[in-house]
Enzyme design. Sequence first.
Site, PDB file in Angstrom:
ATOM      1  N   ASN A  78       0.833  -1.207   0.000  1.00 19.57           N
ATOM      2  CA  ASN A  78       0.000   0.000   0.000  1.00 19.57           C
ATOM      3  C   ASN A  78       0.869   1.259   0.000  1.00 19.57           C
ATOM      4  O   ASN A  78       1.902   1.314   0.666  1.00 19.57           O
ATOM      5  CB  ASN A  78      -1.012  -0.005   1.151  1.00 19.57           C
ATOM      6  CG  ASN A  78      -0.402  -0.143   2.529  1.00 19.57           C
ATOM      7  OD1 ASN A  78       0.626  -0.771   2.703  1.00 19.57           O
ATOM      8  ND2 ASN A  78      -1.056   0.428   3.512  1.00 19.57           N
TER       9      ASN A  78
ATOM     10  N   GLU B  78       0.476   5.246   0.507  1.00 17.43           N
ATOM     11  CA  GLU B  78      -0.426   6.321   0.953  1.00 17.43           C
ATOM     12  C   GLU B  78       0.086   7.687   0.511  1.00 17.43           C
ATOM     13  O   GLU B  78       1.195   7.815  -0.009  1.00 17.43           O
ATOM     14  CB  GLU B  78      -0.571   6.244   2.488  1.00 17.43           C
ATOM     15  CG  GLU B  78      -1.209   4.927   2.915  1.00 17.43           C
ATOM     16  CD  GLU B  78      -1.459   4.813   4.408  1.00 17.43           C
ATOM     17  OE1 GLU B  78      -0.990   5.671   5.177  1.00 17.43           O
ATOM     18  OE2 GLU B  78      -2.150   3.847   4.797  1.00 17.43           O
ATOM     19  N   ASN B  79      -0.768   8.682   0.711  1.00 19.61           N
ATOM     20  CA  ASN B  79      -0.433  10.041   0.304  1.00 19.61           C
ATOM     21  C   ASN B  79      -1.119  11.012   1.249  1.00 19.61           C
ATOM     22  O   ASN B  79      -2.205  10.712   1.750  1.00 19.61           O
ATOM     23  CB  ASN B  79      -0.910  10.273  -1.147  1.00 19.61           C
ATOM     24  CG  ASN B  79      -0.351  11.534  -1.726  1.00 19.61           C
ATOM     25  OD1 ASN B  79      -0.881  12.621  -1.516  1.00 19.61           O
ATOM     26  ND2 ASN B  79       0.744  11.402  -2.451  1.00 19.61           N
TER      27      ASN B  79
ATOM     28  N   TYR C 145      -5.269  11.926   0.983  1.00 22.24           N
ATOM     29  CA  TYR C 145      -5.597  10.517   1.251  1.00 22.24           C
ATOM     30  C   TYR C 145      -6.103   9.700   0.054  1.00 22.24           C
ATOM     31  O   TYR C 145      -5.624   8.609  -0.194  1.00 22.24           O
ATOM     32  CB  TYR C 145      -6.603  10.407   2.404  1.00 22.24           C
ATOM     33  CG  TYR C 145      -6.014  10.665   3.778  1.00 22.24           C
ATOM     34  CD1 TYR C 145      -4.747  11.213   3.947  1.00 22.24           C
ATOM     35  CD2 TYR C 145      -6.735  10.356   4.930  1.00 22.24           C
ATOM     36  CE1 TYR C 145      -4.217  11.461   5.198  1.00 22.24           C
ATOM     37  CE2 TYR C 145      -6.208  10.597   6.194  1.00 22.24           C
ATOM     38  CZ  TYR C 145      -4.949  11.156   6.315  1.00 22.24           C
ATOM     39  OH  TYR C 145      -4.430  11.385   7.559  1.00 22.24           O
TER      40      TYR C 145
ATOM     41  N   CYS D  61      -4.196   0.785  -2.565  1.00 25.81           N
ATOM     42  CA  CYS D  61      -4.055  -0.466  -1.811  1.00 25.81           C
ATOM     43  C   CYS D  61      -2.988  -1.361  -2.440  1.00 25.81           C
ATOM     44  O   CYS D  61      -2.734  -1.301  -3.655  1.00 25.81           O
ATOM     45  CB  CYS D  61      -5.370  -1.239  -1.837  1.00 25.81           C
ATOM     46  SG  CYS D  61      -6.732  -0.457  -0.994  1.00 25.81           S
TER      47      CYS D  61
ATOM     48  N   GLU E 163      -3.081  -4.500  -3.181  1.00 22.47           N
ATOM     49  CA  GLU E 163      -3.549  -5.423  -4.225  1.00 22.47           C
ATOM     50  C   GLU E 163      -3.573  -4.742  -5.584  1.00 22.47           C
ATOM     51  O   GLU E 163      -3.164  -5.313  -6.603  1.00 22.47           O
ATOM     52  CB  GLU E 163      -4.972  -5.914  -3.916  1.00 22.47           C
ATOM     53  CG  GLU E 163      -5.122  -6.659  -2.603  1.00 22.47           C
ATOM     54  CD  GLU E 163      -5.457  -5.749  -1.438  1.00 22.47           C
ATOM     55  OE1 GLU E 163      -4.802  -4.700  -1.286  1.00 22.47           O
ATOM     56  OE2 GLU E 163      -6.369  -6.102  -0.678  1.00 22.47           O
TER      57      GLU E 163
ATOM     58  N   CYS F 209     -10.481  -4.666  -0.074  1.00 21.58           N
ATOM     59  CA  CYS F 209     -11.604  -3.727  -0.136  1.00 21.58           C
ATOM     60  C   CYS F 209     -12.391  -3.959  -1.429  1.00 21.58           C
ATOM     61  O   CYS F 209     -11.936  -4.675  -2.331  1.00 21.58           O
ATOM     62  CB  CYS F 209     -11.095  -2.286  -0.066  1.00 21.58           C
ATOM     63  SG  CYS F 209     -10.334  -1.707  -1.589  1.00 21.58           S
TER      64      CYS F 209
ATOM     65  N   CYS G  94     -10.538  -3.203  -4.752  1.00 24.58           N
ATOM     66  CA  CYS G  94      -9.535  -4.219  -5.123  1.00 24.58           C
ATOM     67  C   CYS G  94     -10.220  -5.480  -5.629  1.00 24.58           C
ATOM     68  O   CYS G  94      -9.771  -6.102  -6.596  1.00 24.58           O
ATOM     69  CB  CYS G  94      -8.620  -4.528  -3.940  1.00 24.58           C
ATOM     70  SG  CYS G  94      -7.493  -3.171  -3.559  1.00 24.58           S
TER      71      CYS G  94
HETATM   72  N1  THU Z   1      -5.405  -1.297   2.297  1.00 23.29           N
HETATM   73  C1  THU Z   1      -4.841  -2.140   1.389  1.00 23.29           C
HETATM   74  O1  THU Z   1      -3.666  -1.987   1.014  1.00 23.29           O
HETATM   75  N2  THU Z   1      -5.604  -3.162   0.911  1.00 23.29           N
HETATM   76  C2  THU Z   1      -6.903  -3.368   1.242  1.00 23.29           C
HETATM   77  O2  THU Z   1      -7.552  -4.221   0.663  1.00 23.29           O
HETATM   78  C3  THU Z   1      -7.540  -2.557   2.277  1.00 23.29           C
HETATM   79  C4  THU Z   1      -6.762  -1.407   2.779  1.00 23.29           C
HETATM   80  C5  THU Z   1      -4.592  -0.177   2.799  1.00 23.29           C
HETATM   81  C6  THU Z   1      -5.055   1.177   2.346  1.00 23.29           C
HETATM   82  C7  THU Z   1      -4.461   2.058   3.412  1.00 23.29           C
HETATM   83  O3  THU Z   1      -3.131   2.401   3.045  1.00 23.29           O
HETATM   84  C8  THU Z   1      -4.420   1.191   4.629  1.00 23.29           C
HETATM   85  O4  THU Z   1      -4.616  -0.140   4.199  1.00 23.29           O
HETATM   86  C9  THU Z   1      -5.450   1.530   5.673  1.00 23.29           C
HETATM   87  O5  THU Z   1      -6.707   1.598   5.130  1.00 23.29           O
END
Ligand code: THU
Length: 155
Positions: free
Chosen positions: A61, A63-64, A67, A72, A74, A110, A113
């Site tokens: 994952n 992030e930025n 947000y 993610c 996946e 999620c 994904c």
């Molecule tokens: N996240 C994933 O990388 N995969 C998922 O299927 C659910 C959430 C990440 C996104 C974010 O960086 C962190 O988990 C918290 O939500």
Amino acid sequence: MERKSITINYIQTNISELNNQDRELLFQAEKSIDNSYSPYSHFKVGSAILLSNGQYVRGANQENSAYPSGLCAERVALFSWGTNYSDNNVVAIAICAKNINGEFCLAYPCGSCLQVMVETEIRTKEKIRFLVQINDLKVEIFEGVESLLPFSFSL
Ligand code: THU
């Protein structure tokens, strides 16, 4: 009126009971966690894709501070596959996650994904074996991702 229902079949097993291919894929997903950029959630997610030629494509994952600009693990891996490796089909995907204390914790994919995973199955016409790590001992295995998003969008 007709009442309908859907059943999801999946396996929960000990990581120690996995075959070598699944164990290595899960290990690759765990290694990907090191590449997580998650200064906001402190939730590290790693994913790994096994290709039909035995290669791995990894994602973590990202992030930025704005947000929604993050992505993610996946989809990082799947879009990398689509961009760089799509000559070889996706055989399996593994996901694992760690919290701020470095403990394994459950992170089912999620909806976004899952939507991308389902479309990858449609695109390659092959089911994707999906592994999600539950904790430091257990893993769940799904034969195909469609059952996780049975009402996915498609044109
Ligand atoms: N996240 C994933 O990388 N995969 C998922 O299927 C659910 C959430 C990440 C996104 C974010 O960086 C962190 O988990 C918290 O939500």
